[in-house]
Design a protein around this motif. Sequence first.
Motif, PDB file in Angstrom:
ATOM      1  N   TYR A   1      33.489  28.267  26.761  1.00 35.64           N
ATOM      2  CA  TYR A   1      32.894  28.863  27.962  1.00 35.64           C
ATOM      3  C   TYR A   1      33.227  30.354  28.102  1.00 35.64           C
ATOM      4  O   TYR A   1      32.822  30.982  29.084  1.00 35.64           O
ATOM      5  N   SER A   2      33.945  30.931  27.131  1.00 33.44           N
ATOM      6  CA  SER A   2      34.487  32.278  27.291  1.00 33.44           C
ATOM      7  C   SER A   2      33.407  33.344  27.433  1.00 33.44           C
ATOM      8  O   SER A   2      33.587  34.313  28.183  1.00 33.44           O
ATOM      9  N   SER A   3      32.303  33.216  26.718  1.00 31.96           N
ATOM     10  CA  SER A   3      31.265  34.260  26.774  1.00 31.96           C
ATOM     11  C   SER A   3      30.665  34.380  28.167  1.00 31.96           C
ATOM     12  O   SER A   3      30.200  35.456  28.556  1.00 31.96           O
ATOM     13  N   ARG A   4      30.680  33.294  28.941  1.00 29.32           N
ATOM     14  CA  ARG A   4      30.180  33.345  30.321  1.00 29.32           C
ATOM     15  C   ARG A   4      31.322  33.529  31.319  1.00 29.32           C
ATOM     16  O   ARG A   4      31.148  34.156  32.370  1.00 29.32           O
ATOM     17  N   LEU A   5      32.485  33.007  30.966  1.00 34.36           N
ATOM     18  CA  LEU A   5      33.610  33.074  31.893  1.00 34.36           C
ATOM     19  C   LEU A   5      34.159  34.492  32.031  1.00 34.36           C
ATOM     20  O   LEU A   5      34.438  34.952  33.149  1.00 34.36           O
ATOM     21  N   LEU A   6      34.314  35.212  30.911  1.00 37.74           N
ATOM     22  CA  LEU A   6      34.931  36.535  30.941  1.00 37.74           C
ATOM     23  C   LEU A   6      34.180  37.512  31.853  1.00 37.74           C
ATOM     24  O   LEU A   6      34.790  38.129  32.739  1.00 37.74           O
ATOM     25  N   PRO A   7      32.866  37.700  31.681  1.00 38.82           N
ATOM     26  CA  PRO A   7      32.182  38.649  32.577  1.00 38.82           C
ATOM     27  C   PRO A   7      32.153  38.189  34.028  1.00 38.82           C
ATOM     28  O   PRO A   7      32.199  39.012  34.943  1.00 38.82           O
ATOM     29  N   ALA A   8      32.096  36.888  34.241  1.00 41.02           N
ATOM     30  CA  ALA A   8      32.085  36.371  35.618  1.00 41.02           C
ATOM     31  C   ALA A   8      33.406  36.679  36.313  1.00 41.02           C
ATOM     32  O   ALA A   8      33.436  37.104  37.472  1.00 41.02           O
ATOM     33  N   VAL A   9      34.530  36.478  35.613  1.00 36.95           N
ATOM     34  CA  VAL A   9      35.842  36.759  36.180  1.00 36.95           C
ATOM     35  C   VAL A   9      35.994  38.256  36.460  1.00 36.95           C
ATOM     36  O   VAL A   9      36.487  38.663  37.517  1.00 36.95           O
ATOM     37  N   SER A  10      35.552  39.097  35.516  1.00 38.12           N
ATOM     38  CA  SER A  10      35.645  40.545  35.696  1.00 38.12           C
ATOM     39  C   SER A  10      34.880  40.992  36.931  1.00 38.12           C
ATOM     40  O   SER A  10      35.356  41.841  37.698  1.00 38.12           O
ATOM     41  N   GLU A  11      33.721  40.429  37.137  1.00 42.84           N
ATOM     42  CA  GLU A  11      32.900  40.795  38.291  1.00 42.84           C
ATOM     43  C   GLU A  11      33.586  40.405  39.603  1.00 42.84           C
ATOM     44  O   GLU A  11      33.596  41.168  40.575  1.00 42.84           O
ATOM     45  N   VAL A  12      34.186  39.226  39.628  1.00 43.30           N
ATOM     46  CA  VAL A  12      34.856  38.781  40.851  1.00 43.30           C
ATOM     47  C   VAL A  12      36.087  39.639  41.136  1.00 43.30           C
ATOM     48  O   VAL A  12      36.321  40.041  42.284  1.00 43.30           O
ATOM     49  N   LEU A  13      36.881  39.939  40.104  1.00 43.35           N
ATOM     50  CA  LEU A  13      38.059  40.775  40.306  1.00 43.35           C
ATOM     51  C   LEU A  13      37.668  42.133  40.861  1.00 43.35           C
ATOM     52  O   LEU A  13      38.339  42.691  41.737  1.00 43.35           O
ATOM     53  N   LYS A  14      36.577  42.667  40.374  1.00 47.49           N
ATOM     54  CA  LYS A  14      36.089  43.965  40.859  1.00 47.49           C
ATOM     55  C   LYS A  14      35.662  43.866  42.321  1.00 47.49           C
ATOM     56  O   LYS A  14      36.033  44.705  43.151  1.00 47.49           O
ATOM     57  N   ASN A  15      34.887  42.844  42.639  1.00 53.49           N
ATOM     58  CA  ASN A  15      34.346  42.715  44.003  1.00 53.49           C
ATOM     59  C   ASN A  15      35.410  42.269  45.009  1.00 53.49           C
ATOM     60  O   ASN A  15      35.429  42.740  46.150  1.00 53.49           O
ATOM     61  N   ALA A  16      36.262  41.350  44.584  1.00 52.00           N
ATOM     62  CA  ALA A  16      37.223  40.774  45.528  1.00 52.00           C
ATOM     63  C   ALA A  16      38.435  41.657  45.763  1.00 52.00           C
ATOM     64  O   ALA A  16      38.938  41.736  46.879  1.00 52.00           O
ATOM     65  N   LEU A  17      38.930  42.326  44.702  1.00 47.32           N
ATOM     66  CA  LEU A  17      40.162  43.086  44.828  1.00 47.32           C
ATOM     67  C   LEU A  17      39.918  44.583  45.006  1.00 47.32           C
ATOM     68  O   LEU A  17      40.467  45.208  45.911  1.00 47.32           O
ATOM     69  N   GLU A  18      39.063  45.173  44.176  1.00 48.90           N
ATOM     70  CA  GLU A  18      38.852  46.617  44.250  1.00 48.90           C
ATOM     71  C   GLU A  18      38.130  47.006  45.537  1.00 48.90           C
ATOM     72  O   GLU A  18      38.528  47.924  46.244  1.00 48.90           O
TER      73      GLU A  18
END
Length: 460
Positions: A440-457
Amino acid sequence: MLTTTKGTSTWTQKWKCILLLTFIFIANATIYWLTSFPIKALKIPGPQQARWLTATPQPQPQKACGFPVQRGPLIGVSGSKSFVVTPYVEHRGTVKEIRIISIIYRPEPQNYHCLLCCGGRNFSVTATSKVHTDHFGFDFCTGDIFCPVLSGCDTPEHVTIFSNAMSVGVAGWEPTFIPVLNQEPKSSGFDFSFTVCISTLFGNYSNTLQVVESMEMYRLLGVQRVVVYKNSCSPEVQKVLDYYVSEGLVEVVPWHVSSFISVSSGWKKSVSSGDLHYYGQIPALNDCVYRYMYRTEYIALHDIDELILPLKAENWHQLLRQLEQEHSPGMGFEFENFVFPISVSDEGSKYRPKEWGDIQGVNILEHVYRLPNIPGEFNNFKVIINPRSVFEATVHGFLDSKYGSVRVSPQEAHMYHIKEAHRPYLQQKELIKDDRIRHYSSRLLPAVSEVLKNALEKAQ
């Protein structure tokens, strides 16, 4: 005589002048005060400023049958050390009744009464109760309090519980009513296909990265709602939860059990102090089952560091369709636990993008070696089940269900569980490489990056 009269008249005129001058001074001072700064504060606002000038009406306390209403979880039972979590209408028995998920104090007699509120009228009835067997020796444990539904009170909207030590009408006693949920049963048309119940986040939980990875894996597996019973967490995890709440994926249920009961950090009374098993995990699971009984088709009960991972199917939809073809409908499905030691990692920049920086927490993609389970020994498991088949849930499955459960072959699906190894003496060469999660990494990695950007930054 004339002199005296004249003096008095002159004195009176002087006082009149003094009073007139005082009045003029006060009037001028008032005008000056009004024209100095209050008008600046009260200048006519534009449309977007107008809201603060309008008095905001204060919400009136909700009442039922003349008494206050409170929503839990955890409301004390009057005259008892026990607590009510949430009341639900139980539609599945031979008679309709209210099942109240509760935390019962075992050492005292369970003599409870229900005060029902129906259409503005009070009805007092004797309750029955049942203590769940998985109390592990603790004084407080999960239980159910049952209130019969009476003729003339077919739809009780609110309920309160009191013990024999109290009675309706005792001077100074004011009951607190709780809304009764699950008023209407459903057999189709649910809000969600899959719901995950997480119990509980505690100890200022700070594993931010794994929370995001787990949530995004749930999405990839077909989960539409995650219910988190939260005791405490770090500010970063809270930002992540707030983000997922705004996205509609997560419901956070405040679970401040430790404010009322001394909770245990372990599962067994003989080795862990406290009065209630493991932060109140079991009553939280039972509440979640009933809370979503008529809102979701299936429910999964596990922790935030666990994933029920299909090895052949792509997602839970495909997996459940296959399992229900092989077994009877309504059965629960048990998924065997496999431990992936947190101390053993297979690191690489491929599975940890630079933009993740120093985000705190475990990266599940870096842990792909698991301990071998010992044949013939009991191995823990977690479940996916139709919640309408469950009567009593527990940590591993359920104590009472309509159709029972079946263990799924670990070649079809198993539980991916990252934790401290309980057999640290094993050498790495004895571990088994199991990298299904990386599918699932090819879909999981960009999804996690997007959430970290939106939720934390963006929250900073």
